[in-house]
Design a protein around this motif. Structure first.
Motif, PDB file in Angstrom:
ATOM      1  N   LEU A  75       0.822  -1.213   0.000  1.00 39.95           N
ATOM      2  CA  LEU A  75       0.000   0.000   0.000  1.00 39.95           C
ATOM      3  C   LEU A  75       0.855   1.262   0.000  1.00 39.95           C
ATOM      4  O   LEU A  75       0.543   2.243  -0.690  1.00 39.95           O
ATOM      5  CB  LEU A  75      -0.927   0.010   1.215  1.00 39.95           C
ATOM      6  N   SER A  76       1.947   1.247   0.772  1.00 43.93           N
ATOM      7  CA  SER A  76       2.798   2.435   0.848  1.00 43.93           C
ATOM      8  C   SER A  76       3.441   2.749  -0.497  1.00 43.93           C
ATOM      9  O   SER A  76       3.559   3.924  -0.876  1.00 43.93           O
ATOM     10  CB  SER A  76       3.884   2.245   1.916  1.00 43.93           C
ATOM     11  N   GLU A  77       3.829   1.715  -1.237  1.00 48.07           N
ATOM     12  CA  GLU A  77       4.400   1.942  -2.565  1.00 48.07           C
ATOM     13  C   GLU A  77       3.356   2.534  -3.508  1.00 48.07           C
ATOM     14  O   GLU A  77       3.658   3.420  -4.319  1.00 48.07           O
ATOM     15  CB  GLU A  77       4.953   0.633  -3.128  1.00 48.07           C
ATOM     16  N   GLN A  78       2.119   2.051  -3.423  1.00 44.42           N
ATOM     17  CA  GLN A  78       1.047   2.600  -4.253  1.00 44.42           C
ATOM     18  C   GLN A  78       0.795   4.066  -3.914  1.00 44.42           C
ATOM     19  O   GLN A  78       0.581   4.899  -4.809  1.00 44.42           O
ATOM     20  CB  GLN A  78      -0.239   1.791  -4.053  1.00 44.42           C
ATOM     21  N   ILE A  79       0.824   4.394  -2.628  1.00 42.81           N
ATOM     22  CA  ILE A  79       0.569   5.777  -2.197  1.00 42.81           C
ATOM     23  C   ILE A  79       1.663   6.709  -2.717  1.00 42.81           C
ATOM     24  O   ILE A  79       1.386   7.825  -3.193  1.00 42.81           O
ATOM     25  CB  ILE A  79       0.464   5.842  -0.663  1.00 42.81           C
ATOM     26  N   LYS A  80       2.910   6.262  -2.649  1.00 47.66           N
ATOM     27  CA  LYS A  80       4.022   7.110  -3.090  1.00 47.66           C
ATOM     28  C   LYS A  80       3.959   7.396  -4.591  1.00 47.66           C
ATOM     29  O   LYS A  80       4.333   8.473  -5.042  1.00 47.66           O
ATOM     30  CB  LYS A  80       5.353   6.443  -2.738  1.00 47.66           C
ATOM     31  N   LEU A  81       3.482   6.407  -5.357  1.00 45.05           N
ATOM     32  CA  LEU A  81       3.460   6.547  -6.826  1.00 45.05           C
ATOM     33  C   LEU A  81       2.157   7.141  -7.343  1.00 45.05           C
ATOM     34  O   LEU A  81       2.113   7.659  -8.460  1.00 45.05           O
ATOM     35  CB  LEU A  81       3.698   5.177  -7.477  1.00 45.05           C
ATOM     36  N   SER A  82       1.116   7.073  -6.538  1.00 45.02           N
ATOM     37  CA  SER A  82      -0.207   7.480  -7.017  1.00 45.02           C
ATOM     38  C   SER A  82      -0.402   8.980  -6.924  1.00 45.02           C
ATOM     39  O   SER A  82       0.037   9.631  -5.979  1.00 45.02           O
ATOM     40  CB  SER A  82      -1.291   6.772  -6.207  1.00 45.02           C
ATOM     41  N   LYS A  83      -1.112   9.533  -7.915  1.00 48.80           N
ATOM     42  CA  LYS A  83      -1.498  10.945  -7.883  1.00 48.80           C
ATOM     43  C   LYS A  83      -2.814  11.154  -7.146  1.00 48.80           C
ATOM     44  O   LYS A  83      -3.206  12.277  -6.868  1.00 48.80           O
ATOM     45  CB  LYS A  83      -1.606  11.482  -9.299  1.00 48.80           C
ATOM     46  N   GLN A  84      -3.496  10.045  -6.871  1.00 52.52           N
ATOM     47  CA  GLN A  84      -4.748  10.106  -6.128  1.00 52.52           C
ATOM     48  C   GLN A  84      -4.674   9.119  -4.949  1.00 52.52           C
ATOM     49  O   GLN A  84      -5.287   8.054  -4.964  1.00 52.52           O
ATOM     50  CB  GLN A  84      -5.931   9.759  -7.033  1.00 52.52           C
ATOM     51  N   PRO A  85      -3.908   9.470  -3.924  1.00 55.30           N
ATOM     52  CA  PRO A  85      -3.729   8.543  -2.799  1.00 55.30           C
ATOM     53  C   PRO A  85      -5.000   8.302  -2.001  1.00 55.30           C
ATOM     54  O   PRO A  85      -5.043   7.373  -1.184  1.00 55.30           O
ATOM     55  CB  PRO A  85      -2.666   9.245  -1.939  1.00 55.30           C
ATOM     56  N   LYS A  86      -6.061   9.088  -2.247  1.00 54.66           N
ATOM     57  CA  LYS A  86      -7.296   8.893  -1.481  1.00 54.66           C
ATOM     58  C   LYS A  86      -7.902   7.511  -1.740  1.00 54.66           C
ATOM     59  O   LYS A  86      -8.690   7.018  -0.927  1.00 54.66           O
ATOM     60  CB  LYS A  86      -8.299   9.980  -1.796  1.00 54.66           C
ATOM     61  N   LYS A  87      -7.538   6.869  -2.862  1.00 56.23           N
ATOM     62  CA  LYS A  87      -8.075   5.543  -3.156  1.00 56.23           C
ATOM     63  C   LYS A  87      -7.600   4.493  -2.146  1.00 56.23           C
ATOM     64  O   LYS A  87      -8.221   3.444  -2.006  1.00 56.23           O
ATOM     65  CB  LYS A  87      -7.664   5.124  -4.566  1.00 56.23           C
ATOM     66  N   TYR A 115      -1.446   4.384  10.404  1.00 58.09           N
ATOM     67  CA  TYR A 115      -2.033   5.678  10.760  1.00 58.09           C
ATOM     68  C   TYR A 115      -1.342   6.824  10.005  1.00 58.09           C
ATOM     69  O   TYR A 115      -1.992   7.780   9.560  1.00 58.09           O
ATOM     70  CB  TYR A 115      -1.933   5.915  12.268  1.00 58.09           C
ATOM     71  N   PHE A 116      -0.016   6.744   9.881  1.00 60.04           N
ATOM     72  CA  PHE A 116       0.707   7.799   9.175  1.00 60.04           C
ATOM     73  C   PHE A 116       0.264   7.890   7.710  1.00 60.04           C
ATOM     74  O   PHE A 116      -0.045   8.989   7.216  1.00 60.04           O
ATOM     75  CB  PHE A 116       2.215   7.551   9.242  1.00 60.04           C
ATOM     76  N   TYR A 117       0.229   6.747   7.008  1.00 63.09           N
ATOM     77  CA  TYR A 117      -0.172   6.781   5.593  1.00 63.09           C
ATOM     78  C   TYR A 117      -1.636   7.201   5.441  1.00 63.09           C
ATOM     79  O   TYR A 117      -1.998   7.877   4.475  1.00 63.09           O
ATOM     80  CB  TYR A 117       0.068   5.412   4.948  1.00 63.09           C
ATOM     81  N   LEU A 118      -2.476   6.809   6.402  1.00 62.01           N
ATOM     82  CA  LEU A 118      -3.869   7.239   6.363  1.00 62.01           C
ATOM     83  C   LEU A 118      -3.963   8.753   6.533  1.00 62.01           C
ATOM     84  O   LEU A 118      -4.727   9.430   5.833  1.00 62.01           O
ATOM     85  CB  LEU A 118      -4.673   6.526   7.453  1.00 62.01           C
ATOM     86  N   SER A 119      -3.162   9.315   7.467  1.00 62.81           N
ATOM     87  CA  SER A 119      -3.146  10.764   7.663  1.00 62.81           C
ATOM     88  C   SER A 119      -2.679  11.473   6.393  1.00 62.81           C
ATOM     89  O   SER A 119      -3.246  12.503   5.999  1.00 62.81           O
ATOM     90  CB  SER A 119      -2.221  11.122   8.834  1.00 62.81           C
ATOM     91  N   TYR A 120      -1.668  10.926   5.751  1.00 62.98           N
ATOM     92  CA  TYR A 120      -1.151  11.517   4.506  1.00 62.98           C
ATOM     93  C   TYR A 120      -2.231  11.537   3.426  1.00 62.98           C
ATOM     94  O   TYR A 120      -2.431  12.546   2.751  1.00 62.98           O
ATOM     95  CB  TYR A 120       0.069  10.717   4.056  1.00 62.98           C
ATOM     96  N   CYS A 121      -2.931  10.413   3.271  1.00 64.23           N
ATOM     97  CA  CYS A 121      -3.981  10.318   2.258  1.00 64.23           C
ATOM     98  C   CYS A 121      -5.144  11.252   2.565  1.00 64.23           C
ATOM     99  O   CYS A 121      -5.719  11.885   1.658  1.00 64.23           O
ATOM    100  CB  CYS A 121      -4.473   8.883   2.143  1.00 64.23           C
ATOM    101  N   LEU A 122      -5.515  11.351   3.855  1.00 69.28           N
ATOM    102  CA  LEU A 122      -6.602  12.251   4.237  1.00 69.28           C
ATOM    103  C   LEU A 122      -6.243  13.702   3.944  1.00 69.28           C
ATOM    104  O   LEU A 122      -7.081  14.499   3.516  1.00 69.28           O
ATOM    105  CB  LEU A 122      -6.924  12.077   5.720  1.00 69.28           C
ATOM    106  N   LEU A 123      -4.990  14.094   4.164  1.00 65.86           N
ATOM    107  CA  LEU A 123      -4.581  15.458   3.876  1.00 65.86           C
ATOM    108  C   LEU A 123      -4.646  15.732   2.369  1.00 65.86           C
ATOM    109  O   LEU A 123      -5.089  16.799   1.941  1.00 65.86           O
ATOM    110  CB  LEU A 123      -3.160  15.698   4.399  1.00 65.86           C
ATOM    111  N   LYS A 124      -4.203  14.766   1.583  1.00 72.23           N
ATOM    112  CA  LYS A 124      -4.271  14.935   0.133  1.00 72.23           C
ATOM    113  C   LYS A 124      -5.723  15.015  -0.346  1.00 72.23           C
ATOM    114  O   LYS A 124      -6.009  15.612  -1.384  1.00 72.23           O
ATOM    115  CB  LYS A 124      -3.548  13.775  -0.559  1.00 72.23           C
ATOM    116  N   ASN A 125      -6.628  14.428   0.436  1.00 69.44           N
ATOM    117  CA  ASN A 125      -8.057  14.482   0.121  1.00 69.44           C
ATOM    118  C   ASN A 125      -8.725  15.702   0.754  1.00 69.44           C
ATOM    119  O   ASN A 125      -9.946  15.774   0.830  1.00 69.44           O
ATOM    120  CB  ASN A 125      -8.736  13.190   0.600  1.00 69.44           C
ATOM    121  N   LYS A 126      -7.885  16.620   1.283  1.00 72.36           N
ATOM    122  CA  LYS A 126      -8.346  17.878   1.872  1.00 72.36           C
ATOM    123  C   LYS A 126      -9.201  17.685   3.117  1.00 72.36           C
ATOM    124  O   LYS A 126     -10.092  18.476   3.415  1.00 72.36           O
ATOM    125  CB  LYS A 126      -9.111  18.722   0.841  1.00 72.36           C
TER     126      LYS A 126
END
Length: 636
Positions: free
Chosen positions: A40-52, A75-86
């Motif tokens: 999941l972390s690799e997908q988040i780093k490469l994805s332009k839409q980490p909210k998925k 929790y950290f990656y979830l926080s990162y994705c939530l921020l990218k999702n505003k």
């Protein structure tokens, strides 16, 4: 010894409890969930839409409630994705969970540093700069301690740069310099453009951090400034021109080199004209300090036109420059009114800052002290019961361990106290014996009979009008008495002084009893070389010499001989005193002589109890010739 079985039993009990605790720990499905999180972390780093990835991360958190490391990362990656999702508020809450649930240890240092950085970044977005400084500093501490090289979401170099800048702004120059130096260390072999950019910033921060009363004369300031300049010349990074020039302008301004400050301020304005208010404000301060008042007036007009662009800090700086300008041109009325405006604005700003700081620090304190978040565990009744059982086991183990630990500490303390008392009693007893021996020896050192005989000898020489012999006798007698009194006040004296005393004593006795005896001192080479360095107990040898003269030679018809030899081996001085008198078997020794010999024997025994080396004394008649032989071994 009676406490040894109890100590062993305590240790065995502790070992059994720890073994029981380890065996009762629940197994963790760390491998599979860890691999899933890595994917999941690799997908988040490469994805332009980490909210998925948000639903998958939430599901992973639900399924894993025991492994704090995996939970913290999730929790950290979830926080990162939530921020990218505003979803800023939700992101902040989840980031707090990531921080509080992770145990800070060396093994988890990289994740802990990432969590601290992320909290600092979120606090900075909220303009909570005190809290941001705290979190950035904690992240920098971990990076510094473990030489950590983070890459996501930001590199270690960038985190150290922000921590250094914030601490420099807050006048924590020790931390600012420390993090800047660590940044240079981590970037040592990195040749990327970003690394060069960060290296320039780190060197400029260090140059600014070492500014003191010496100004630009400080070698460290010049050293780091030259390094930054050299890197900038090689890279020619246009995108960092403004920060580079404005930093150099500040360094030269603080270092009182106003011409250089003016030069770089103008270059900074040329590189970026968007912040004209700040540029003209800095120019105003430089021109005032250079007493170029006409140029200062032009700069003031430009600043006044752009007051709407200023914030509270920049406006205060403008008022400071305005006051200085008014004083420089002699406009006291303007200086007074500007000063009053400055005081008012500064008080307002301080009140606002204090209020804001109090709120931030209060919130930060609550966050730092907050216990691990367990809200998600309430959704699983069975897992909650298991966790409660584990907590009960922990409580029992802690209570038992604490009780055993307290018992062991108490036993060790009592045992140590008992040994200290025994040692102290022995020391006091030995000291009493020592003092008694020295006192008894001091009383025996002044022989009234000997002094009387010496005075009688002096009287006889005077009556015989032997002036030269009388003077010689008096010289030896005065030296002998002075050395006796000096030795009586000292525990140890050097061997040279002891032999000088014996020789004076023997010469005095030869004058009293002319032709009665001769004497010889024989020293081996090692003793002769260390003549004035070897120390022995004072007045240790004289009683045996006195025995030889007064009792060994008392009834003999031939000339007496005294032979004193000394040798040293293995740090033990061996002294042999031989005479050709009547020997021990036929000598009726007086009480005084026996007492003096007994005191010397006790002193030798005391040397043995002190543990300073082998000490011994023996007195025997010679087997193959008349006379007595005394052997002493004295540790030195």
């Amino acid at each position: 010894m009676p406490n040894k079985p109890l100590k062993i039993s305590c240790l065995i009990s502790i070992w059994l409890i720890i073994t029981l605790f380890i065996s009762c720990r629940p197994s963790s499905p760390r491998i599979n969930q860890g691999q899933l999180l890595d994917s999941l972390s690799e997908q988040i780093k490469l994805s332009k839409q980490p909210k998925k990835a948000i639903p998958q991360l939430q599901q992973l958190i639900k399924e894993n409630q025991t492994d704090s490391v995996i939970l913290s990362r999730a929790y950290f990656y979830l926080s990162y994705c939530l921020l990218k999702n505003k979803q800023d508020s939700a992101s902040f809450e989840v980031a707090q969970k990531a921080l509080t649930i992770l145990p800070l240890s060396e093994k988890n240092g990289a994740q802990a540093a990432t969590n601290f950085y992320w909290m600092g970044y979120l606090e900075q977005k909220k303009q909570q700069y005190y809290a941001a400084t705290y979190y950035y500093t904690q992240a920098a501490y971990l990076i510094d301690a473990g030489n950590l090289k983070l890459s996501f979401p930001k590199s270690s170099g960038i985190i150290l740069l922000w921590a250094s800048q914030l601490n420099n702004f807050n006048n924590r120059l020790d931390l600012s310099n420390r993090f800047a130096r660590k940044m240079l260390f981590l970037l040592k072999k990195d040749t990327s453009m970003l690394a060069k950019d960060l290296s320039i910033s780190a060197n400029l921060l260090l140059s600014l951090g070492y500014l003191d009363q010496k100004g630009m004369a400080n070698d460290s300031v010049r050293f780091y400034l030259n390094r930054a300049t050299a890197i900038k010349k090689k890279t020619k990074l246009a995108r960092i021109d403004y920060n580079y020039y404005i930093s150099k302008a500040k360094i030269f301004y603080e270092g009182k080199e106003l011409d250089s400050a003016l030069y770089y301020q103008l270059k900074a304005y040329k590189a970026d004209t968007s912040n004209a208010f700040m540029a003209y404000n800095n120019l105003l301060g430089i021109y005032v300090n250079k007493h170029q008042l006409s140029k200062a007036r032009v700069a003031e007009r430009e600043v006044t036109k752009r007051l709407s662009q200023s914030d509270a800090d920049n406006y205060l700086m403008y008022l400071e420059n305005k006051i200085a300008f008014a004083i420089a041109r002699g406009d006291n009325k303007m200086a007074q009114s500007s000063f009053e405006a400055y005081v008012q604005k500064k008080n307002e700003r301080e009140k606002n800052e204090n209020r804001k700081a109090a709120n931030e620090i209060s919130s930060l304190y609550k966050t730092v002290q907050k216990d691990q978040q367990i809200g998600a565990l309430n959704k699983k009744i069975g897992k909650i019961k298991g966790q409660l059982e584990l907590n009960r086991l922990w409580l029992v183990v802690i209570i038992l361990f604490s009780g055993l630990l307290v018992a062991m500490i108490l036993l060790l303390f009592l045992d140590r106290r008992r040994k200290q008392l025994i040692t102290e009693n022995k020391r006091v007893s030995d000291l009493n014996i020592k003092l008694e021996l020295e006192q008894r020896l001091l009383r025996s050192q002044m022989d009234p009979h000997f002094i009387f005989n010496c005075l009688a000898g002096i009287r006889a020489l005077v009556r015989q009008e032997k002036t030269q012999e009388t003077l010689t006798y008096l010289d030896h007698f005065s030296v002998l008495m002075r050395e006796k009194l000096t030795a009586g006040n000292q525990r140890n004296i050097d061997l040279k002084s002891e032999l000088d005393f014996l020789e004076n004593y023997l010469k005095l006795q030869q004058i009293r009893m002319p032709g009665k005896f001769d004497y010889v001192f024989e020293l081996d080479n090692e003793v002769a070389d260390m003549f004035d360095e070897i120390e022995i107990p004072a007045m240790l040898l004289q009683p045996f010499i006195e025995n030889s003269i007064l009792h060994g030679f008392k009834n003999i018809s031939y000339k007496g001989q005294i032979h004193v030899s000394m040798a040293i081996k293995d740090e033990v001085l061996k002294v042999i005193i031989k005479d050709n008198g009547v020997g021990l078997d036929t000598t009726d020794q007086p009480t005084h002589t026996s007492r003096a010999t007994q005191i010397v024997t006790e002193r030798i025994q005391y040397l043995q109890t002190e543990g300073v080396g082998e000490a011994s004394l023996s007195m025997n008649s010679q087997m193959d010739a008349p006379g007595t032989i005394v052997t002493l071994q004295i540790p030195v």
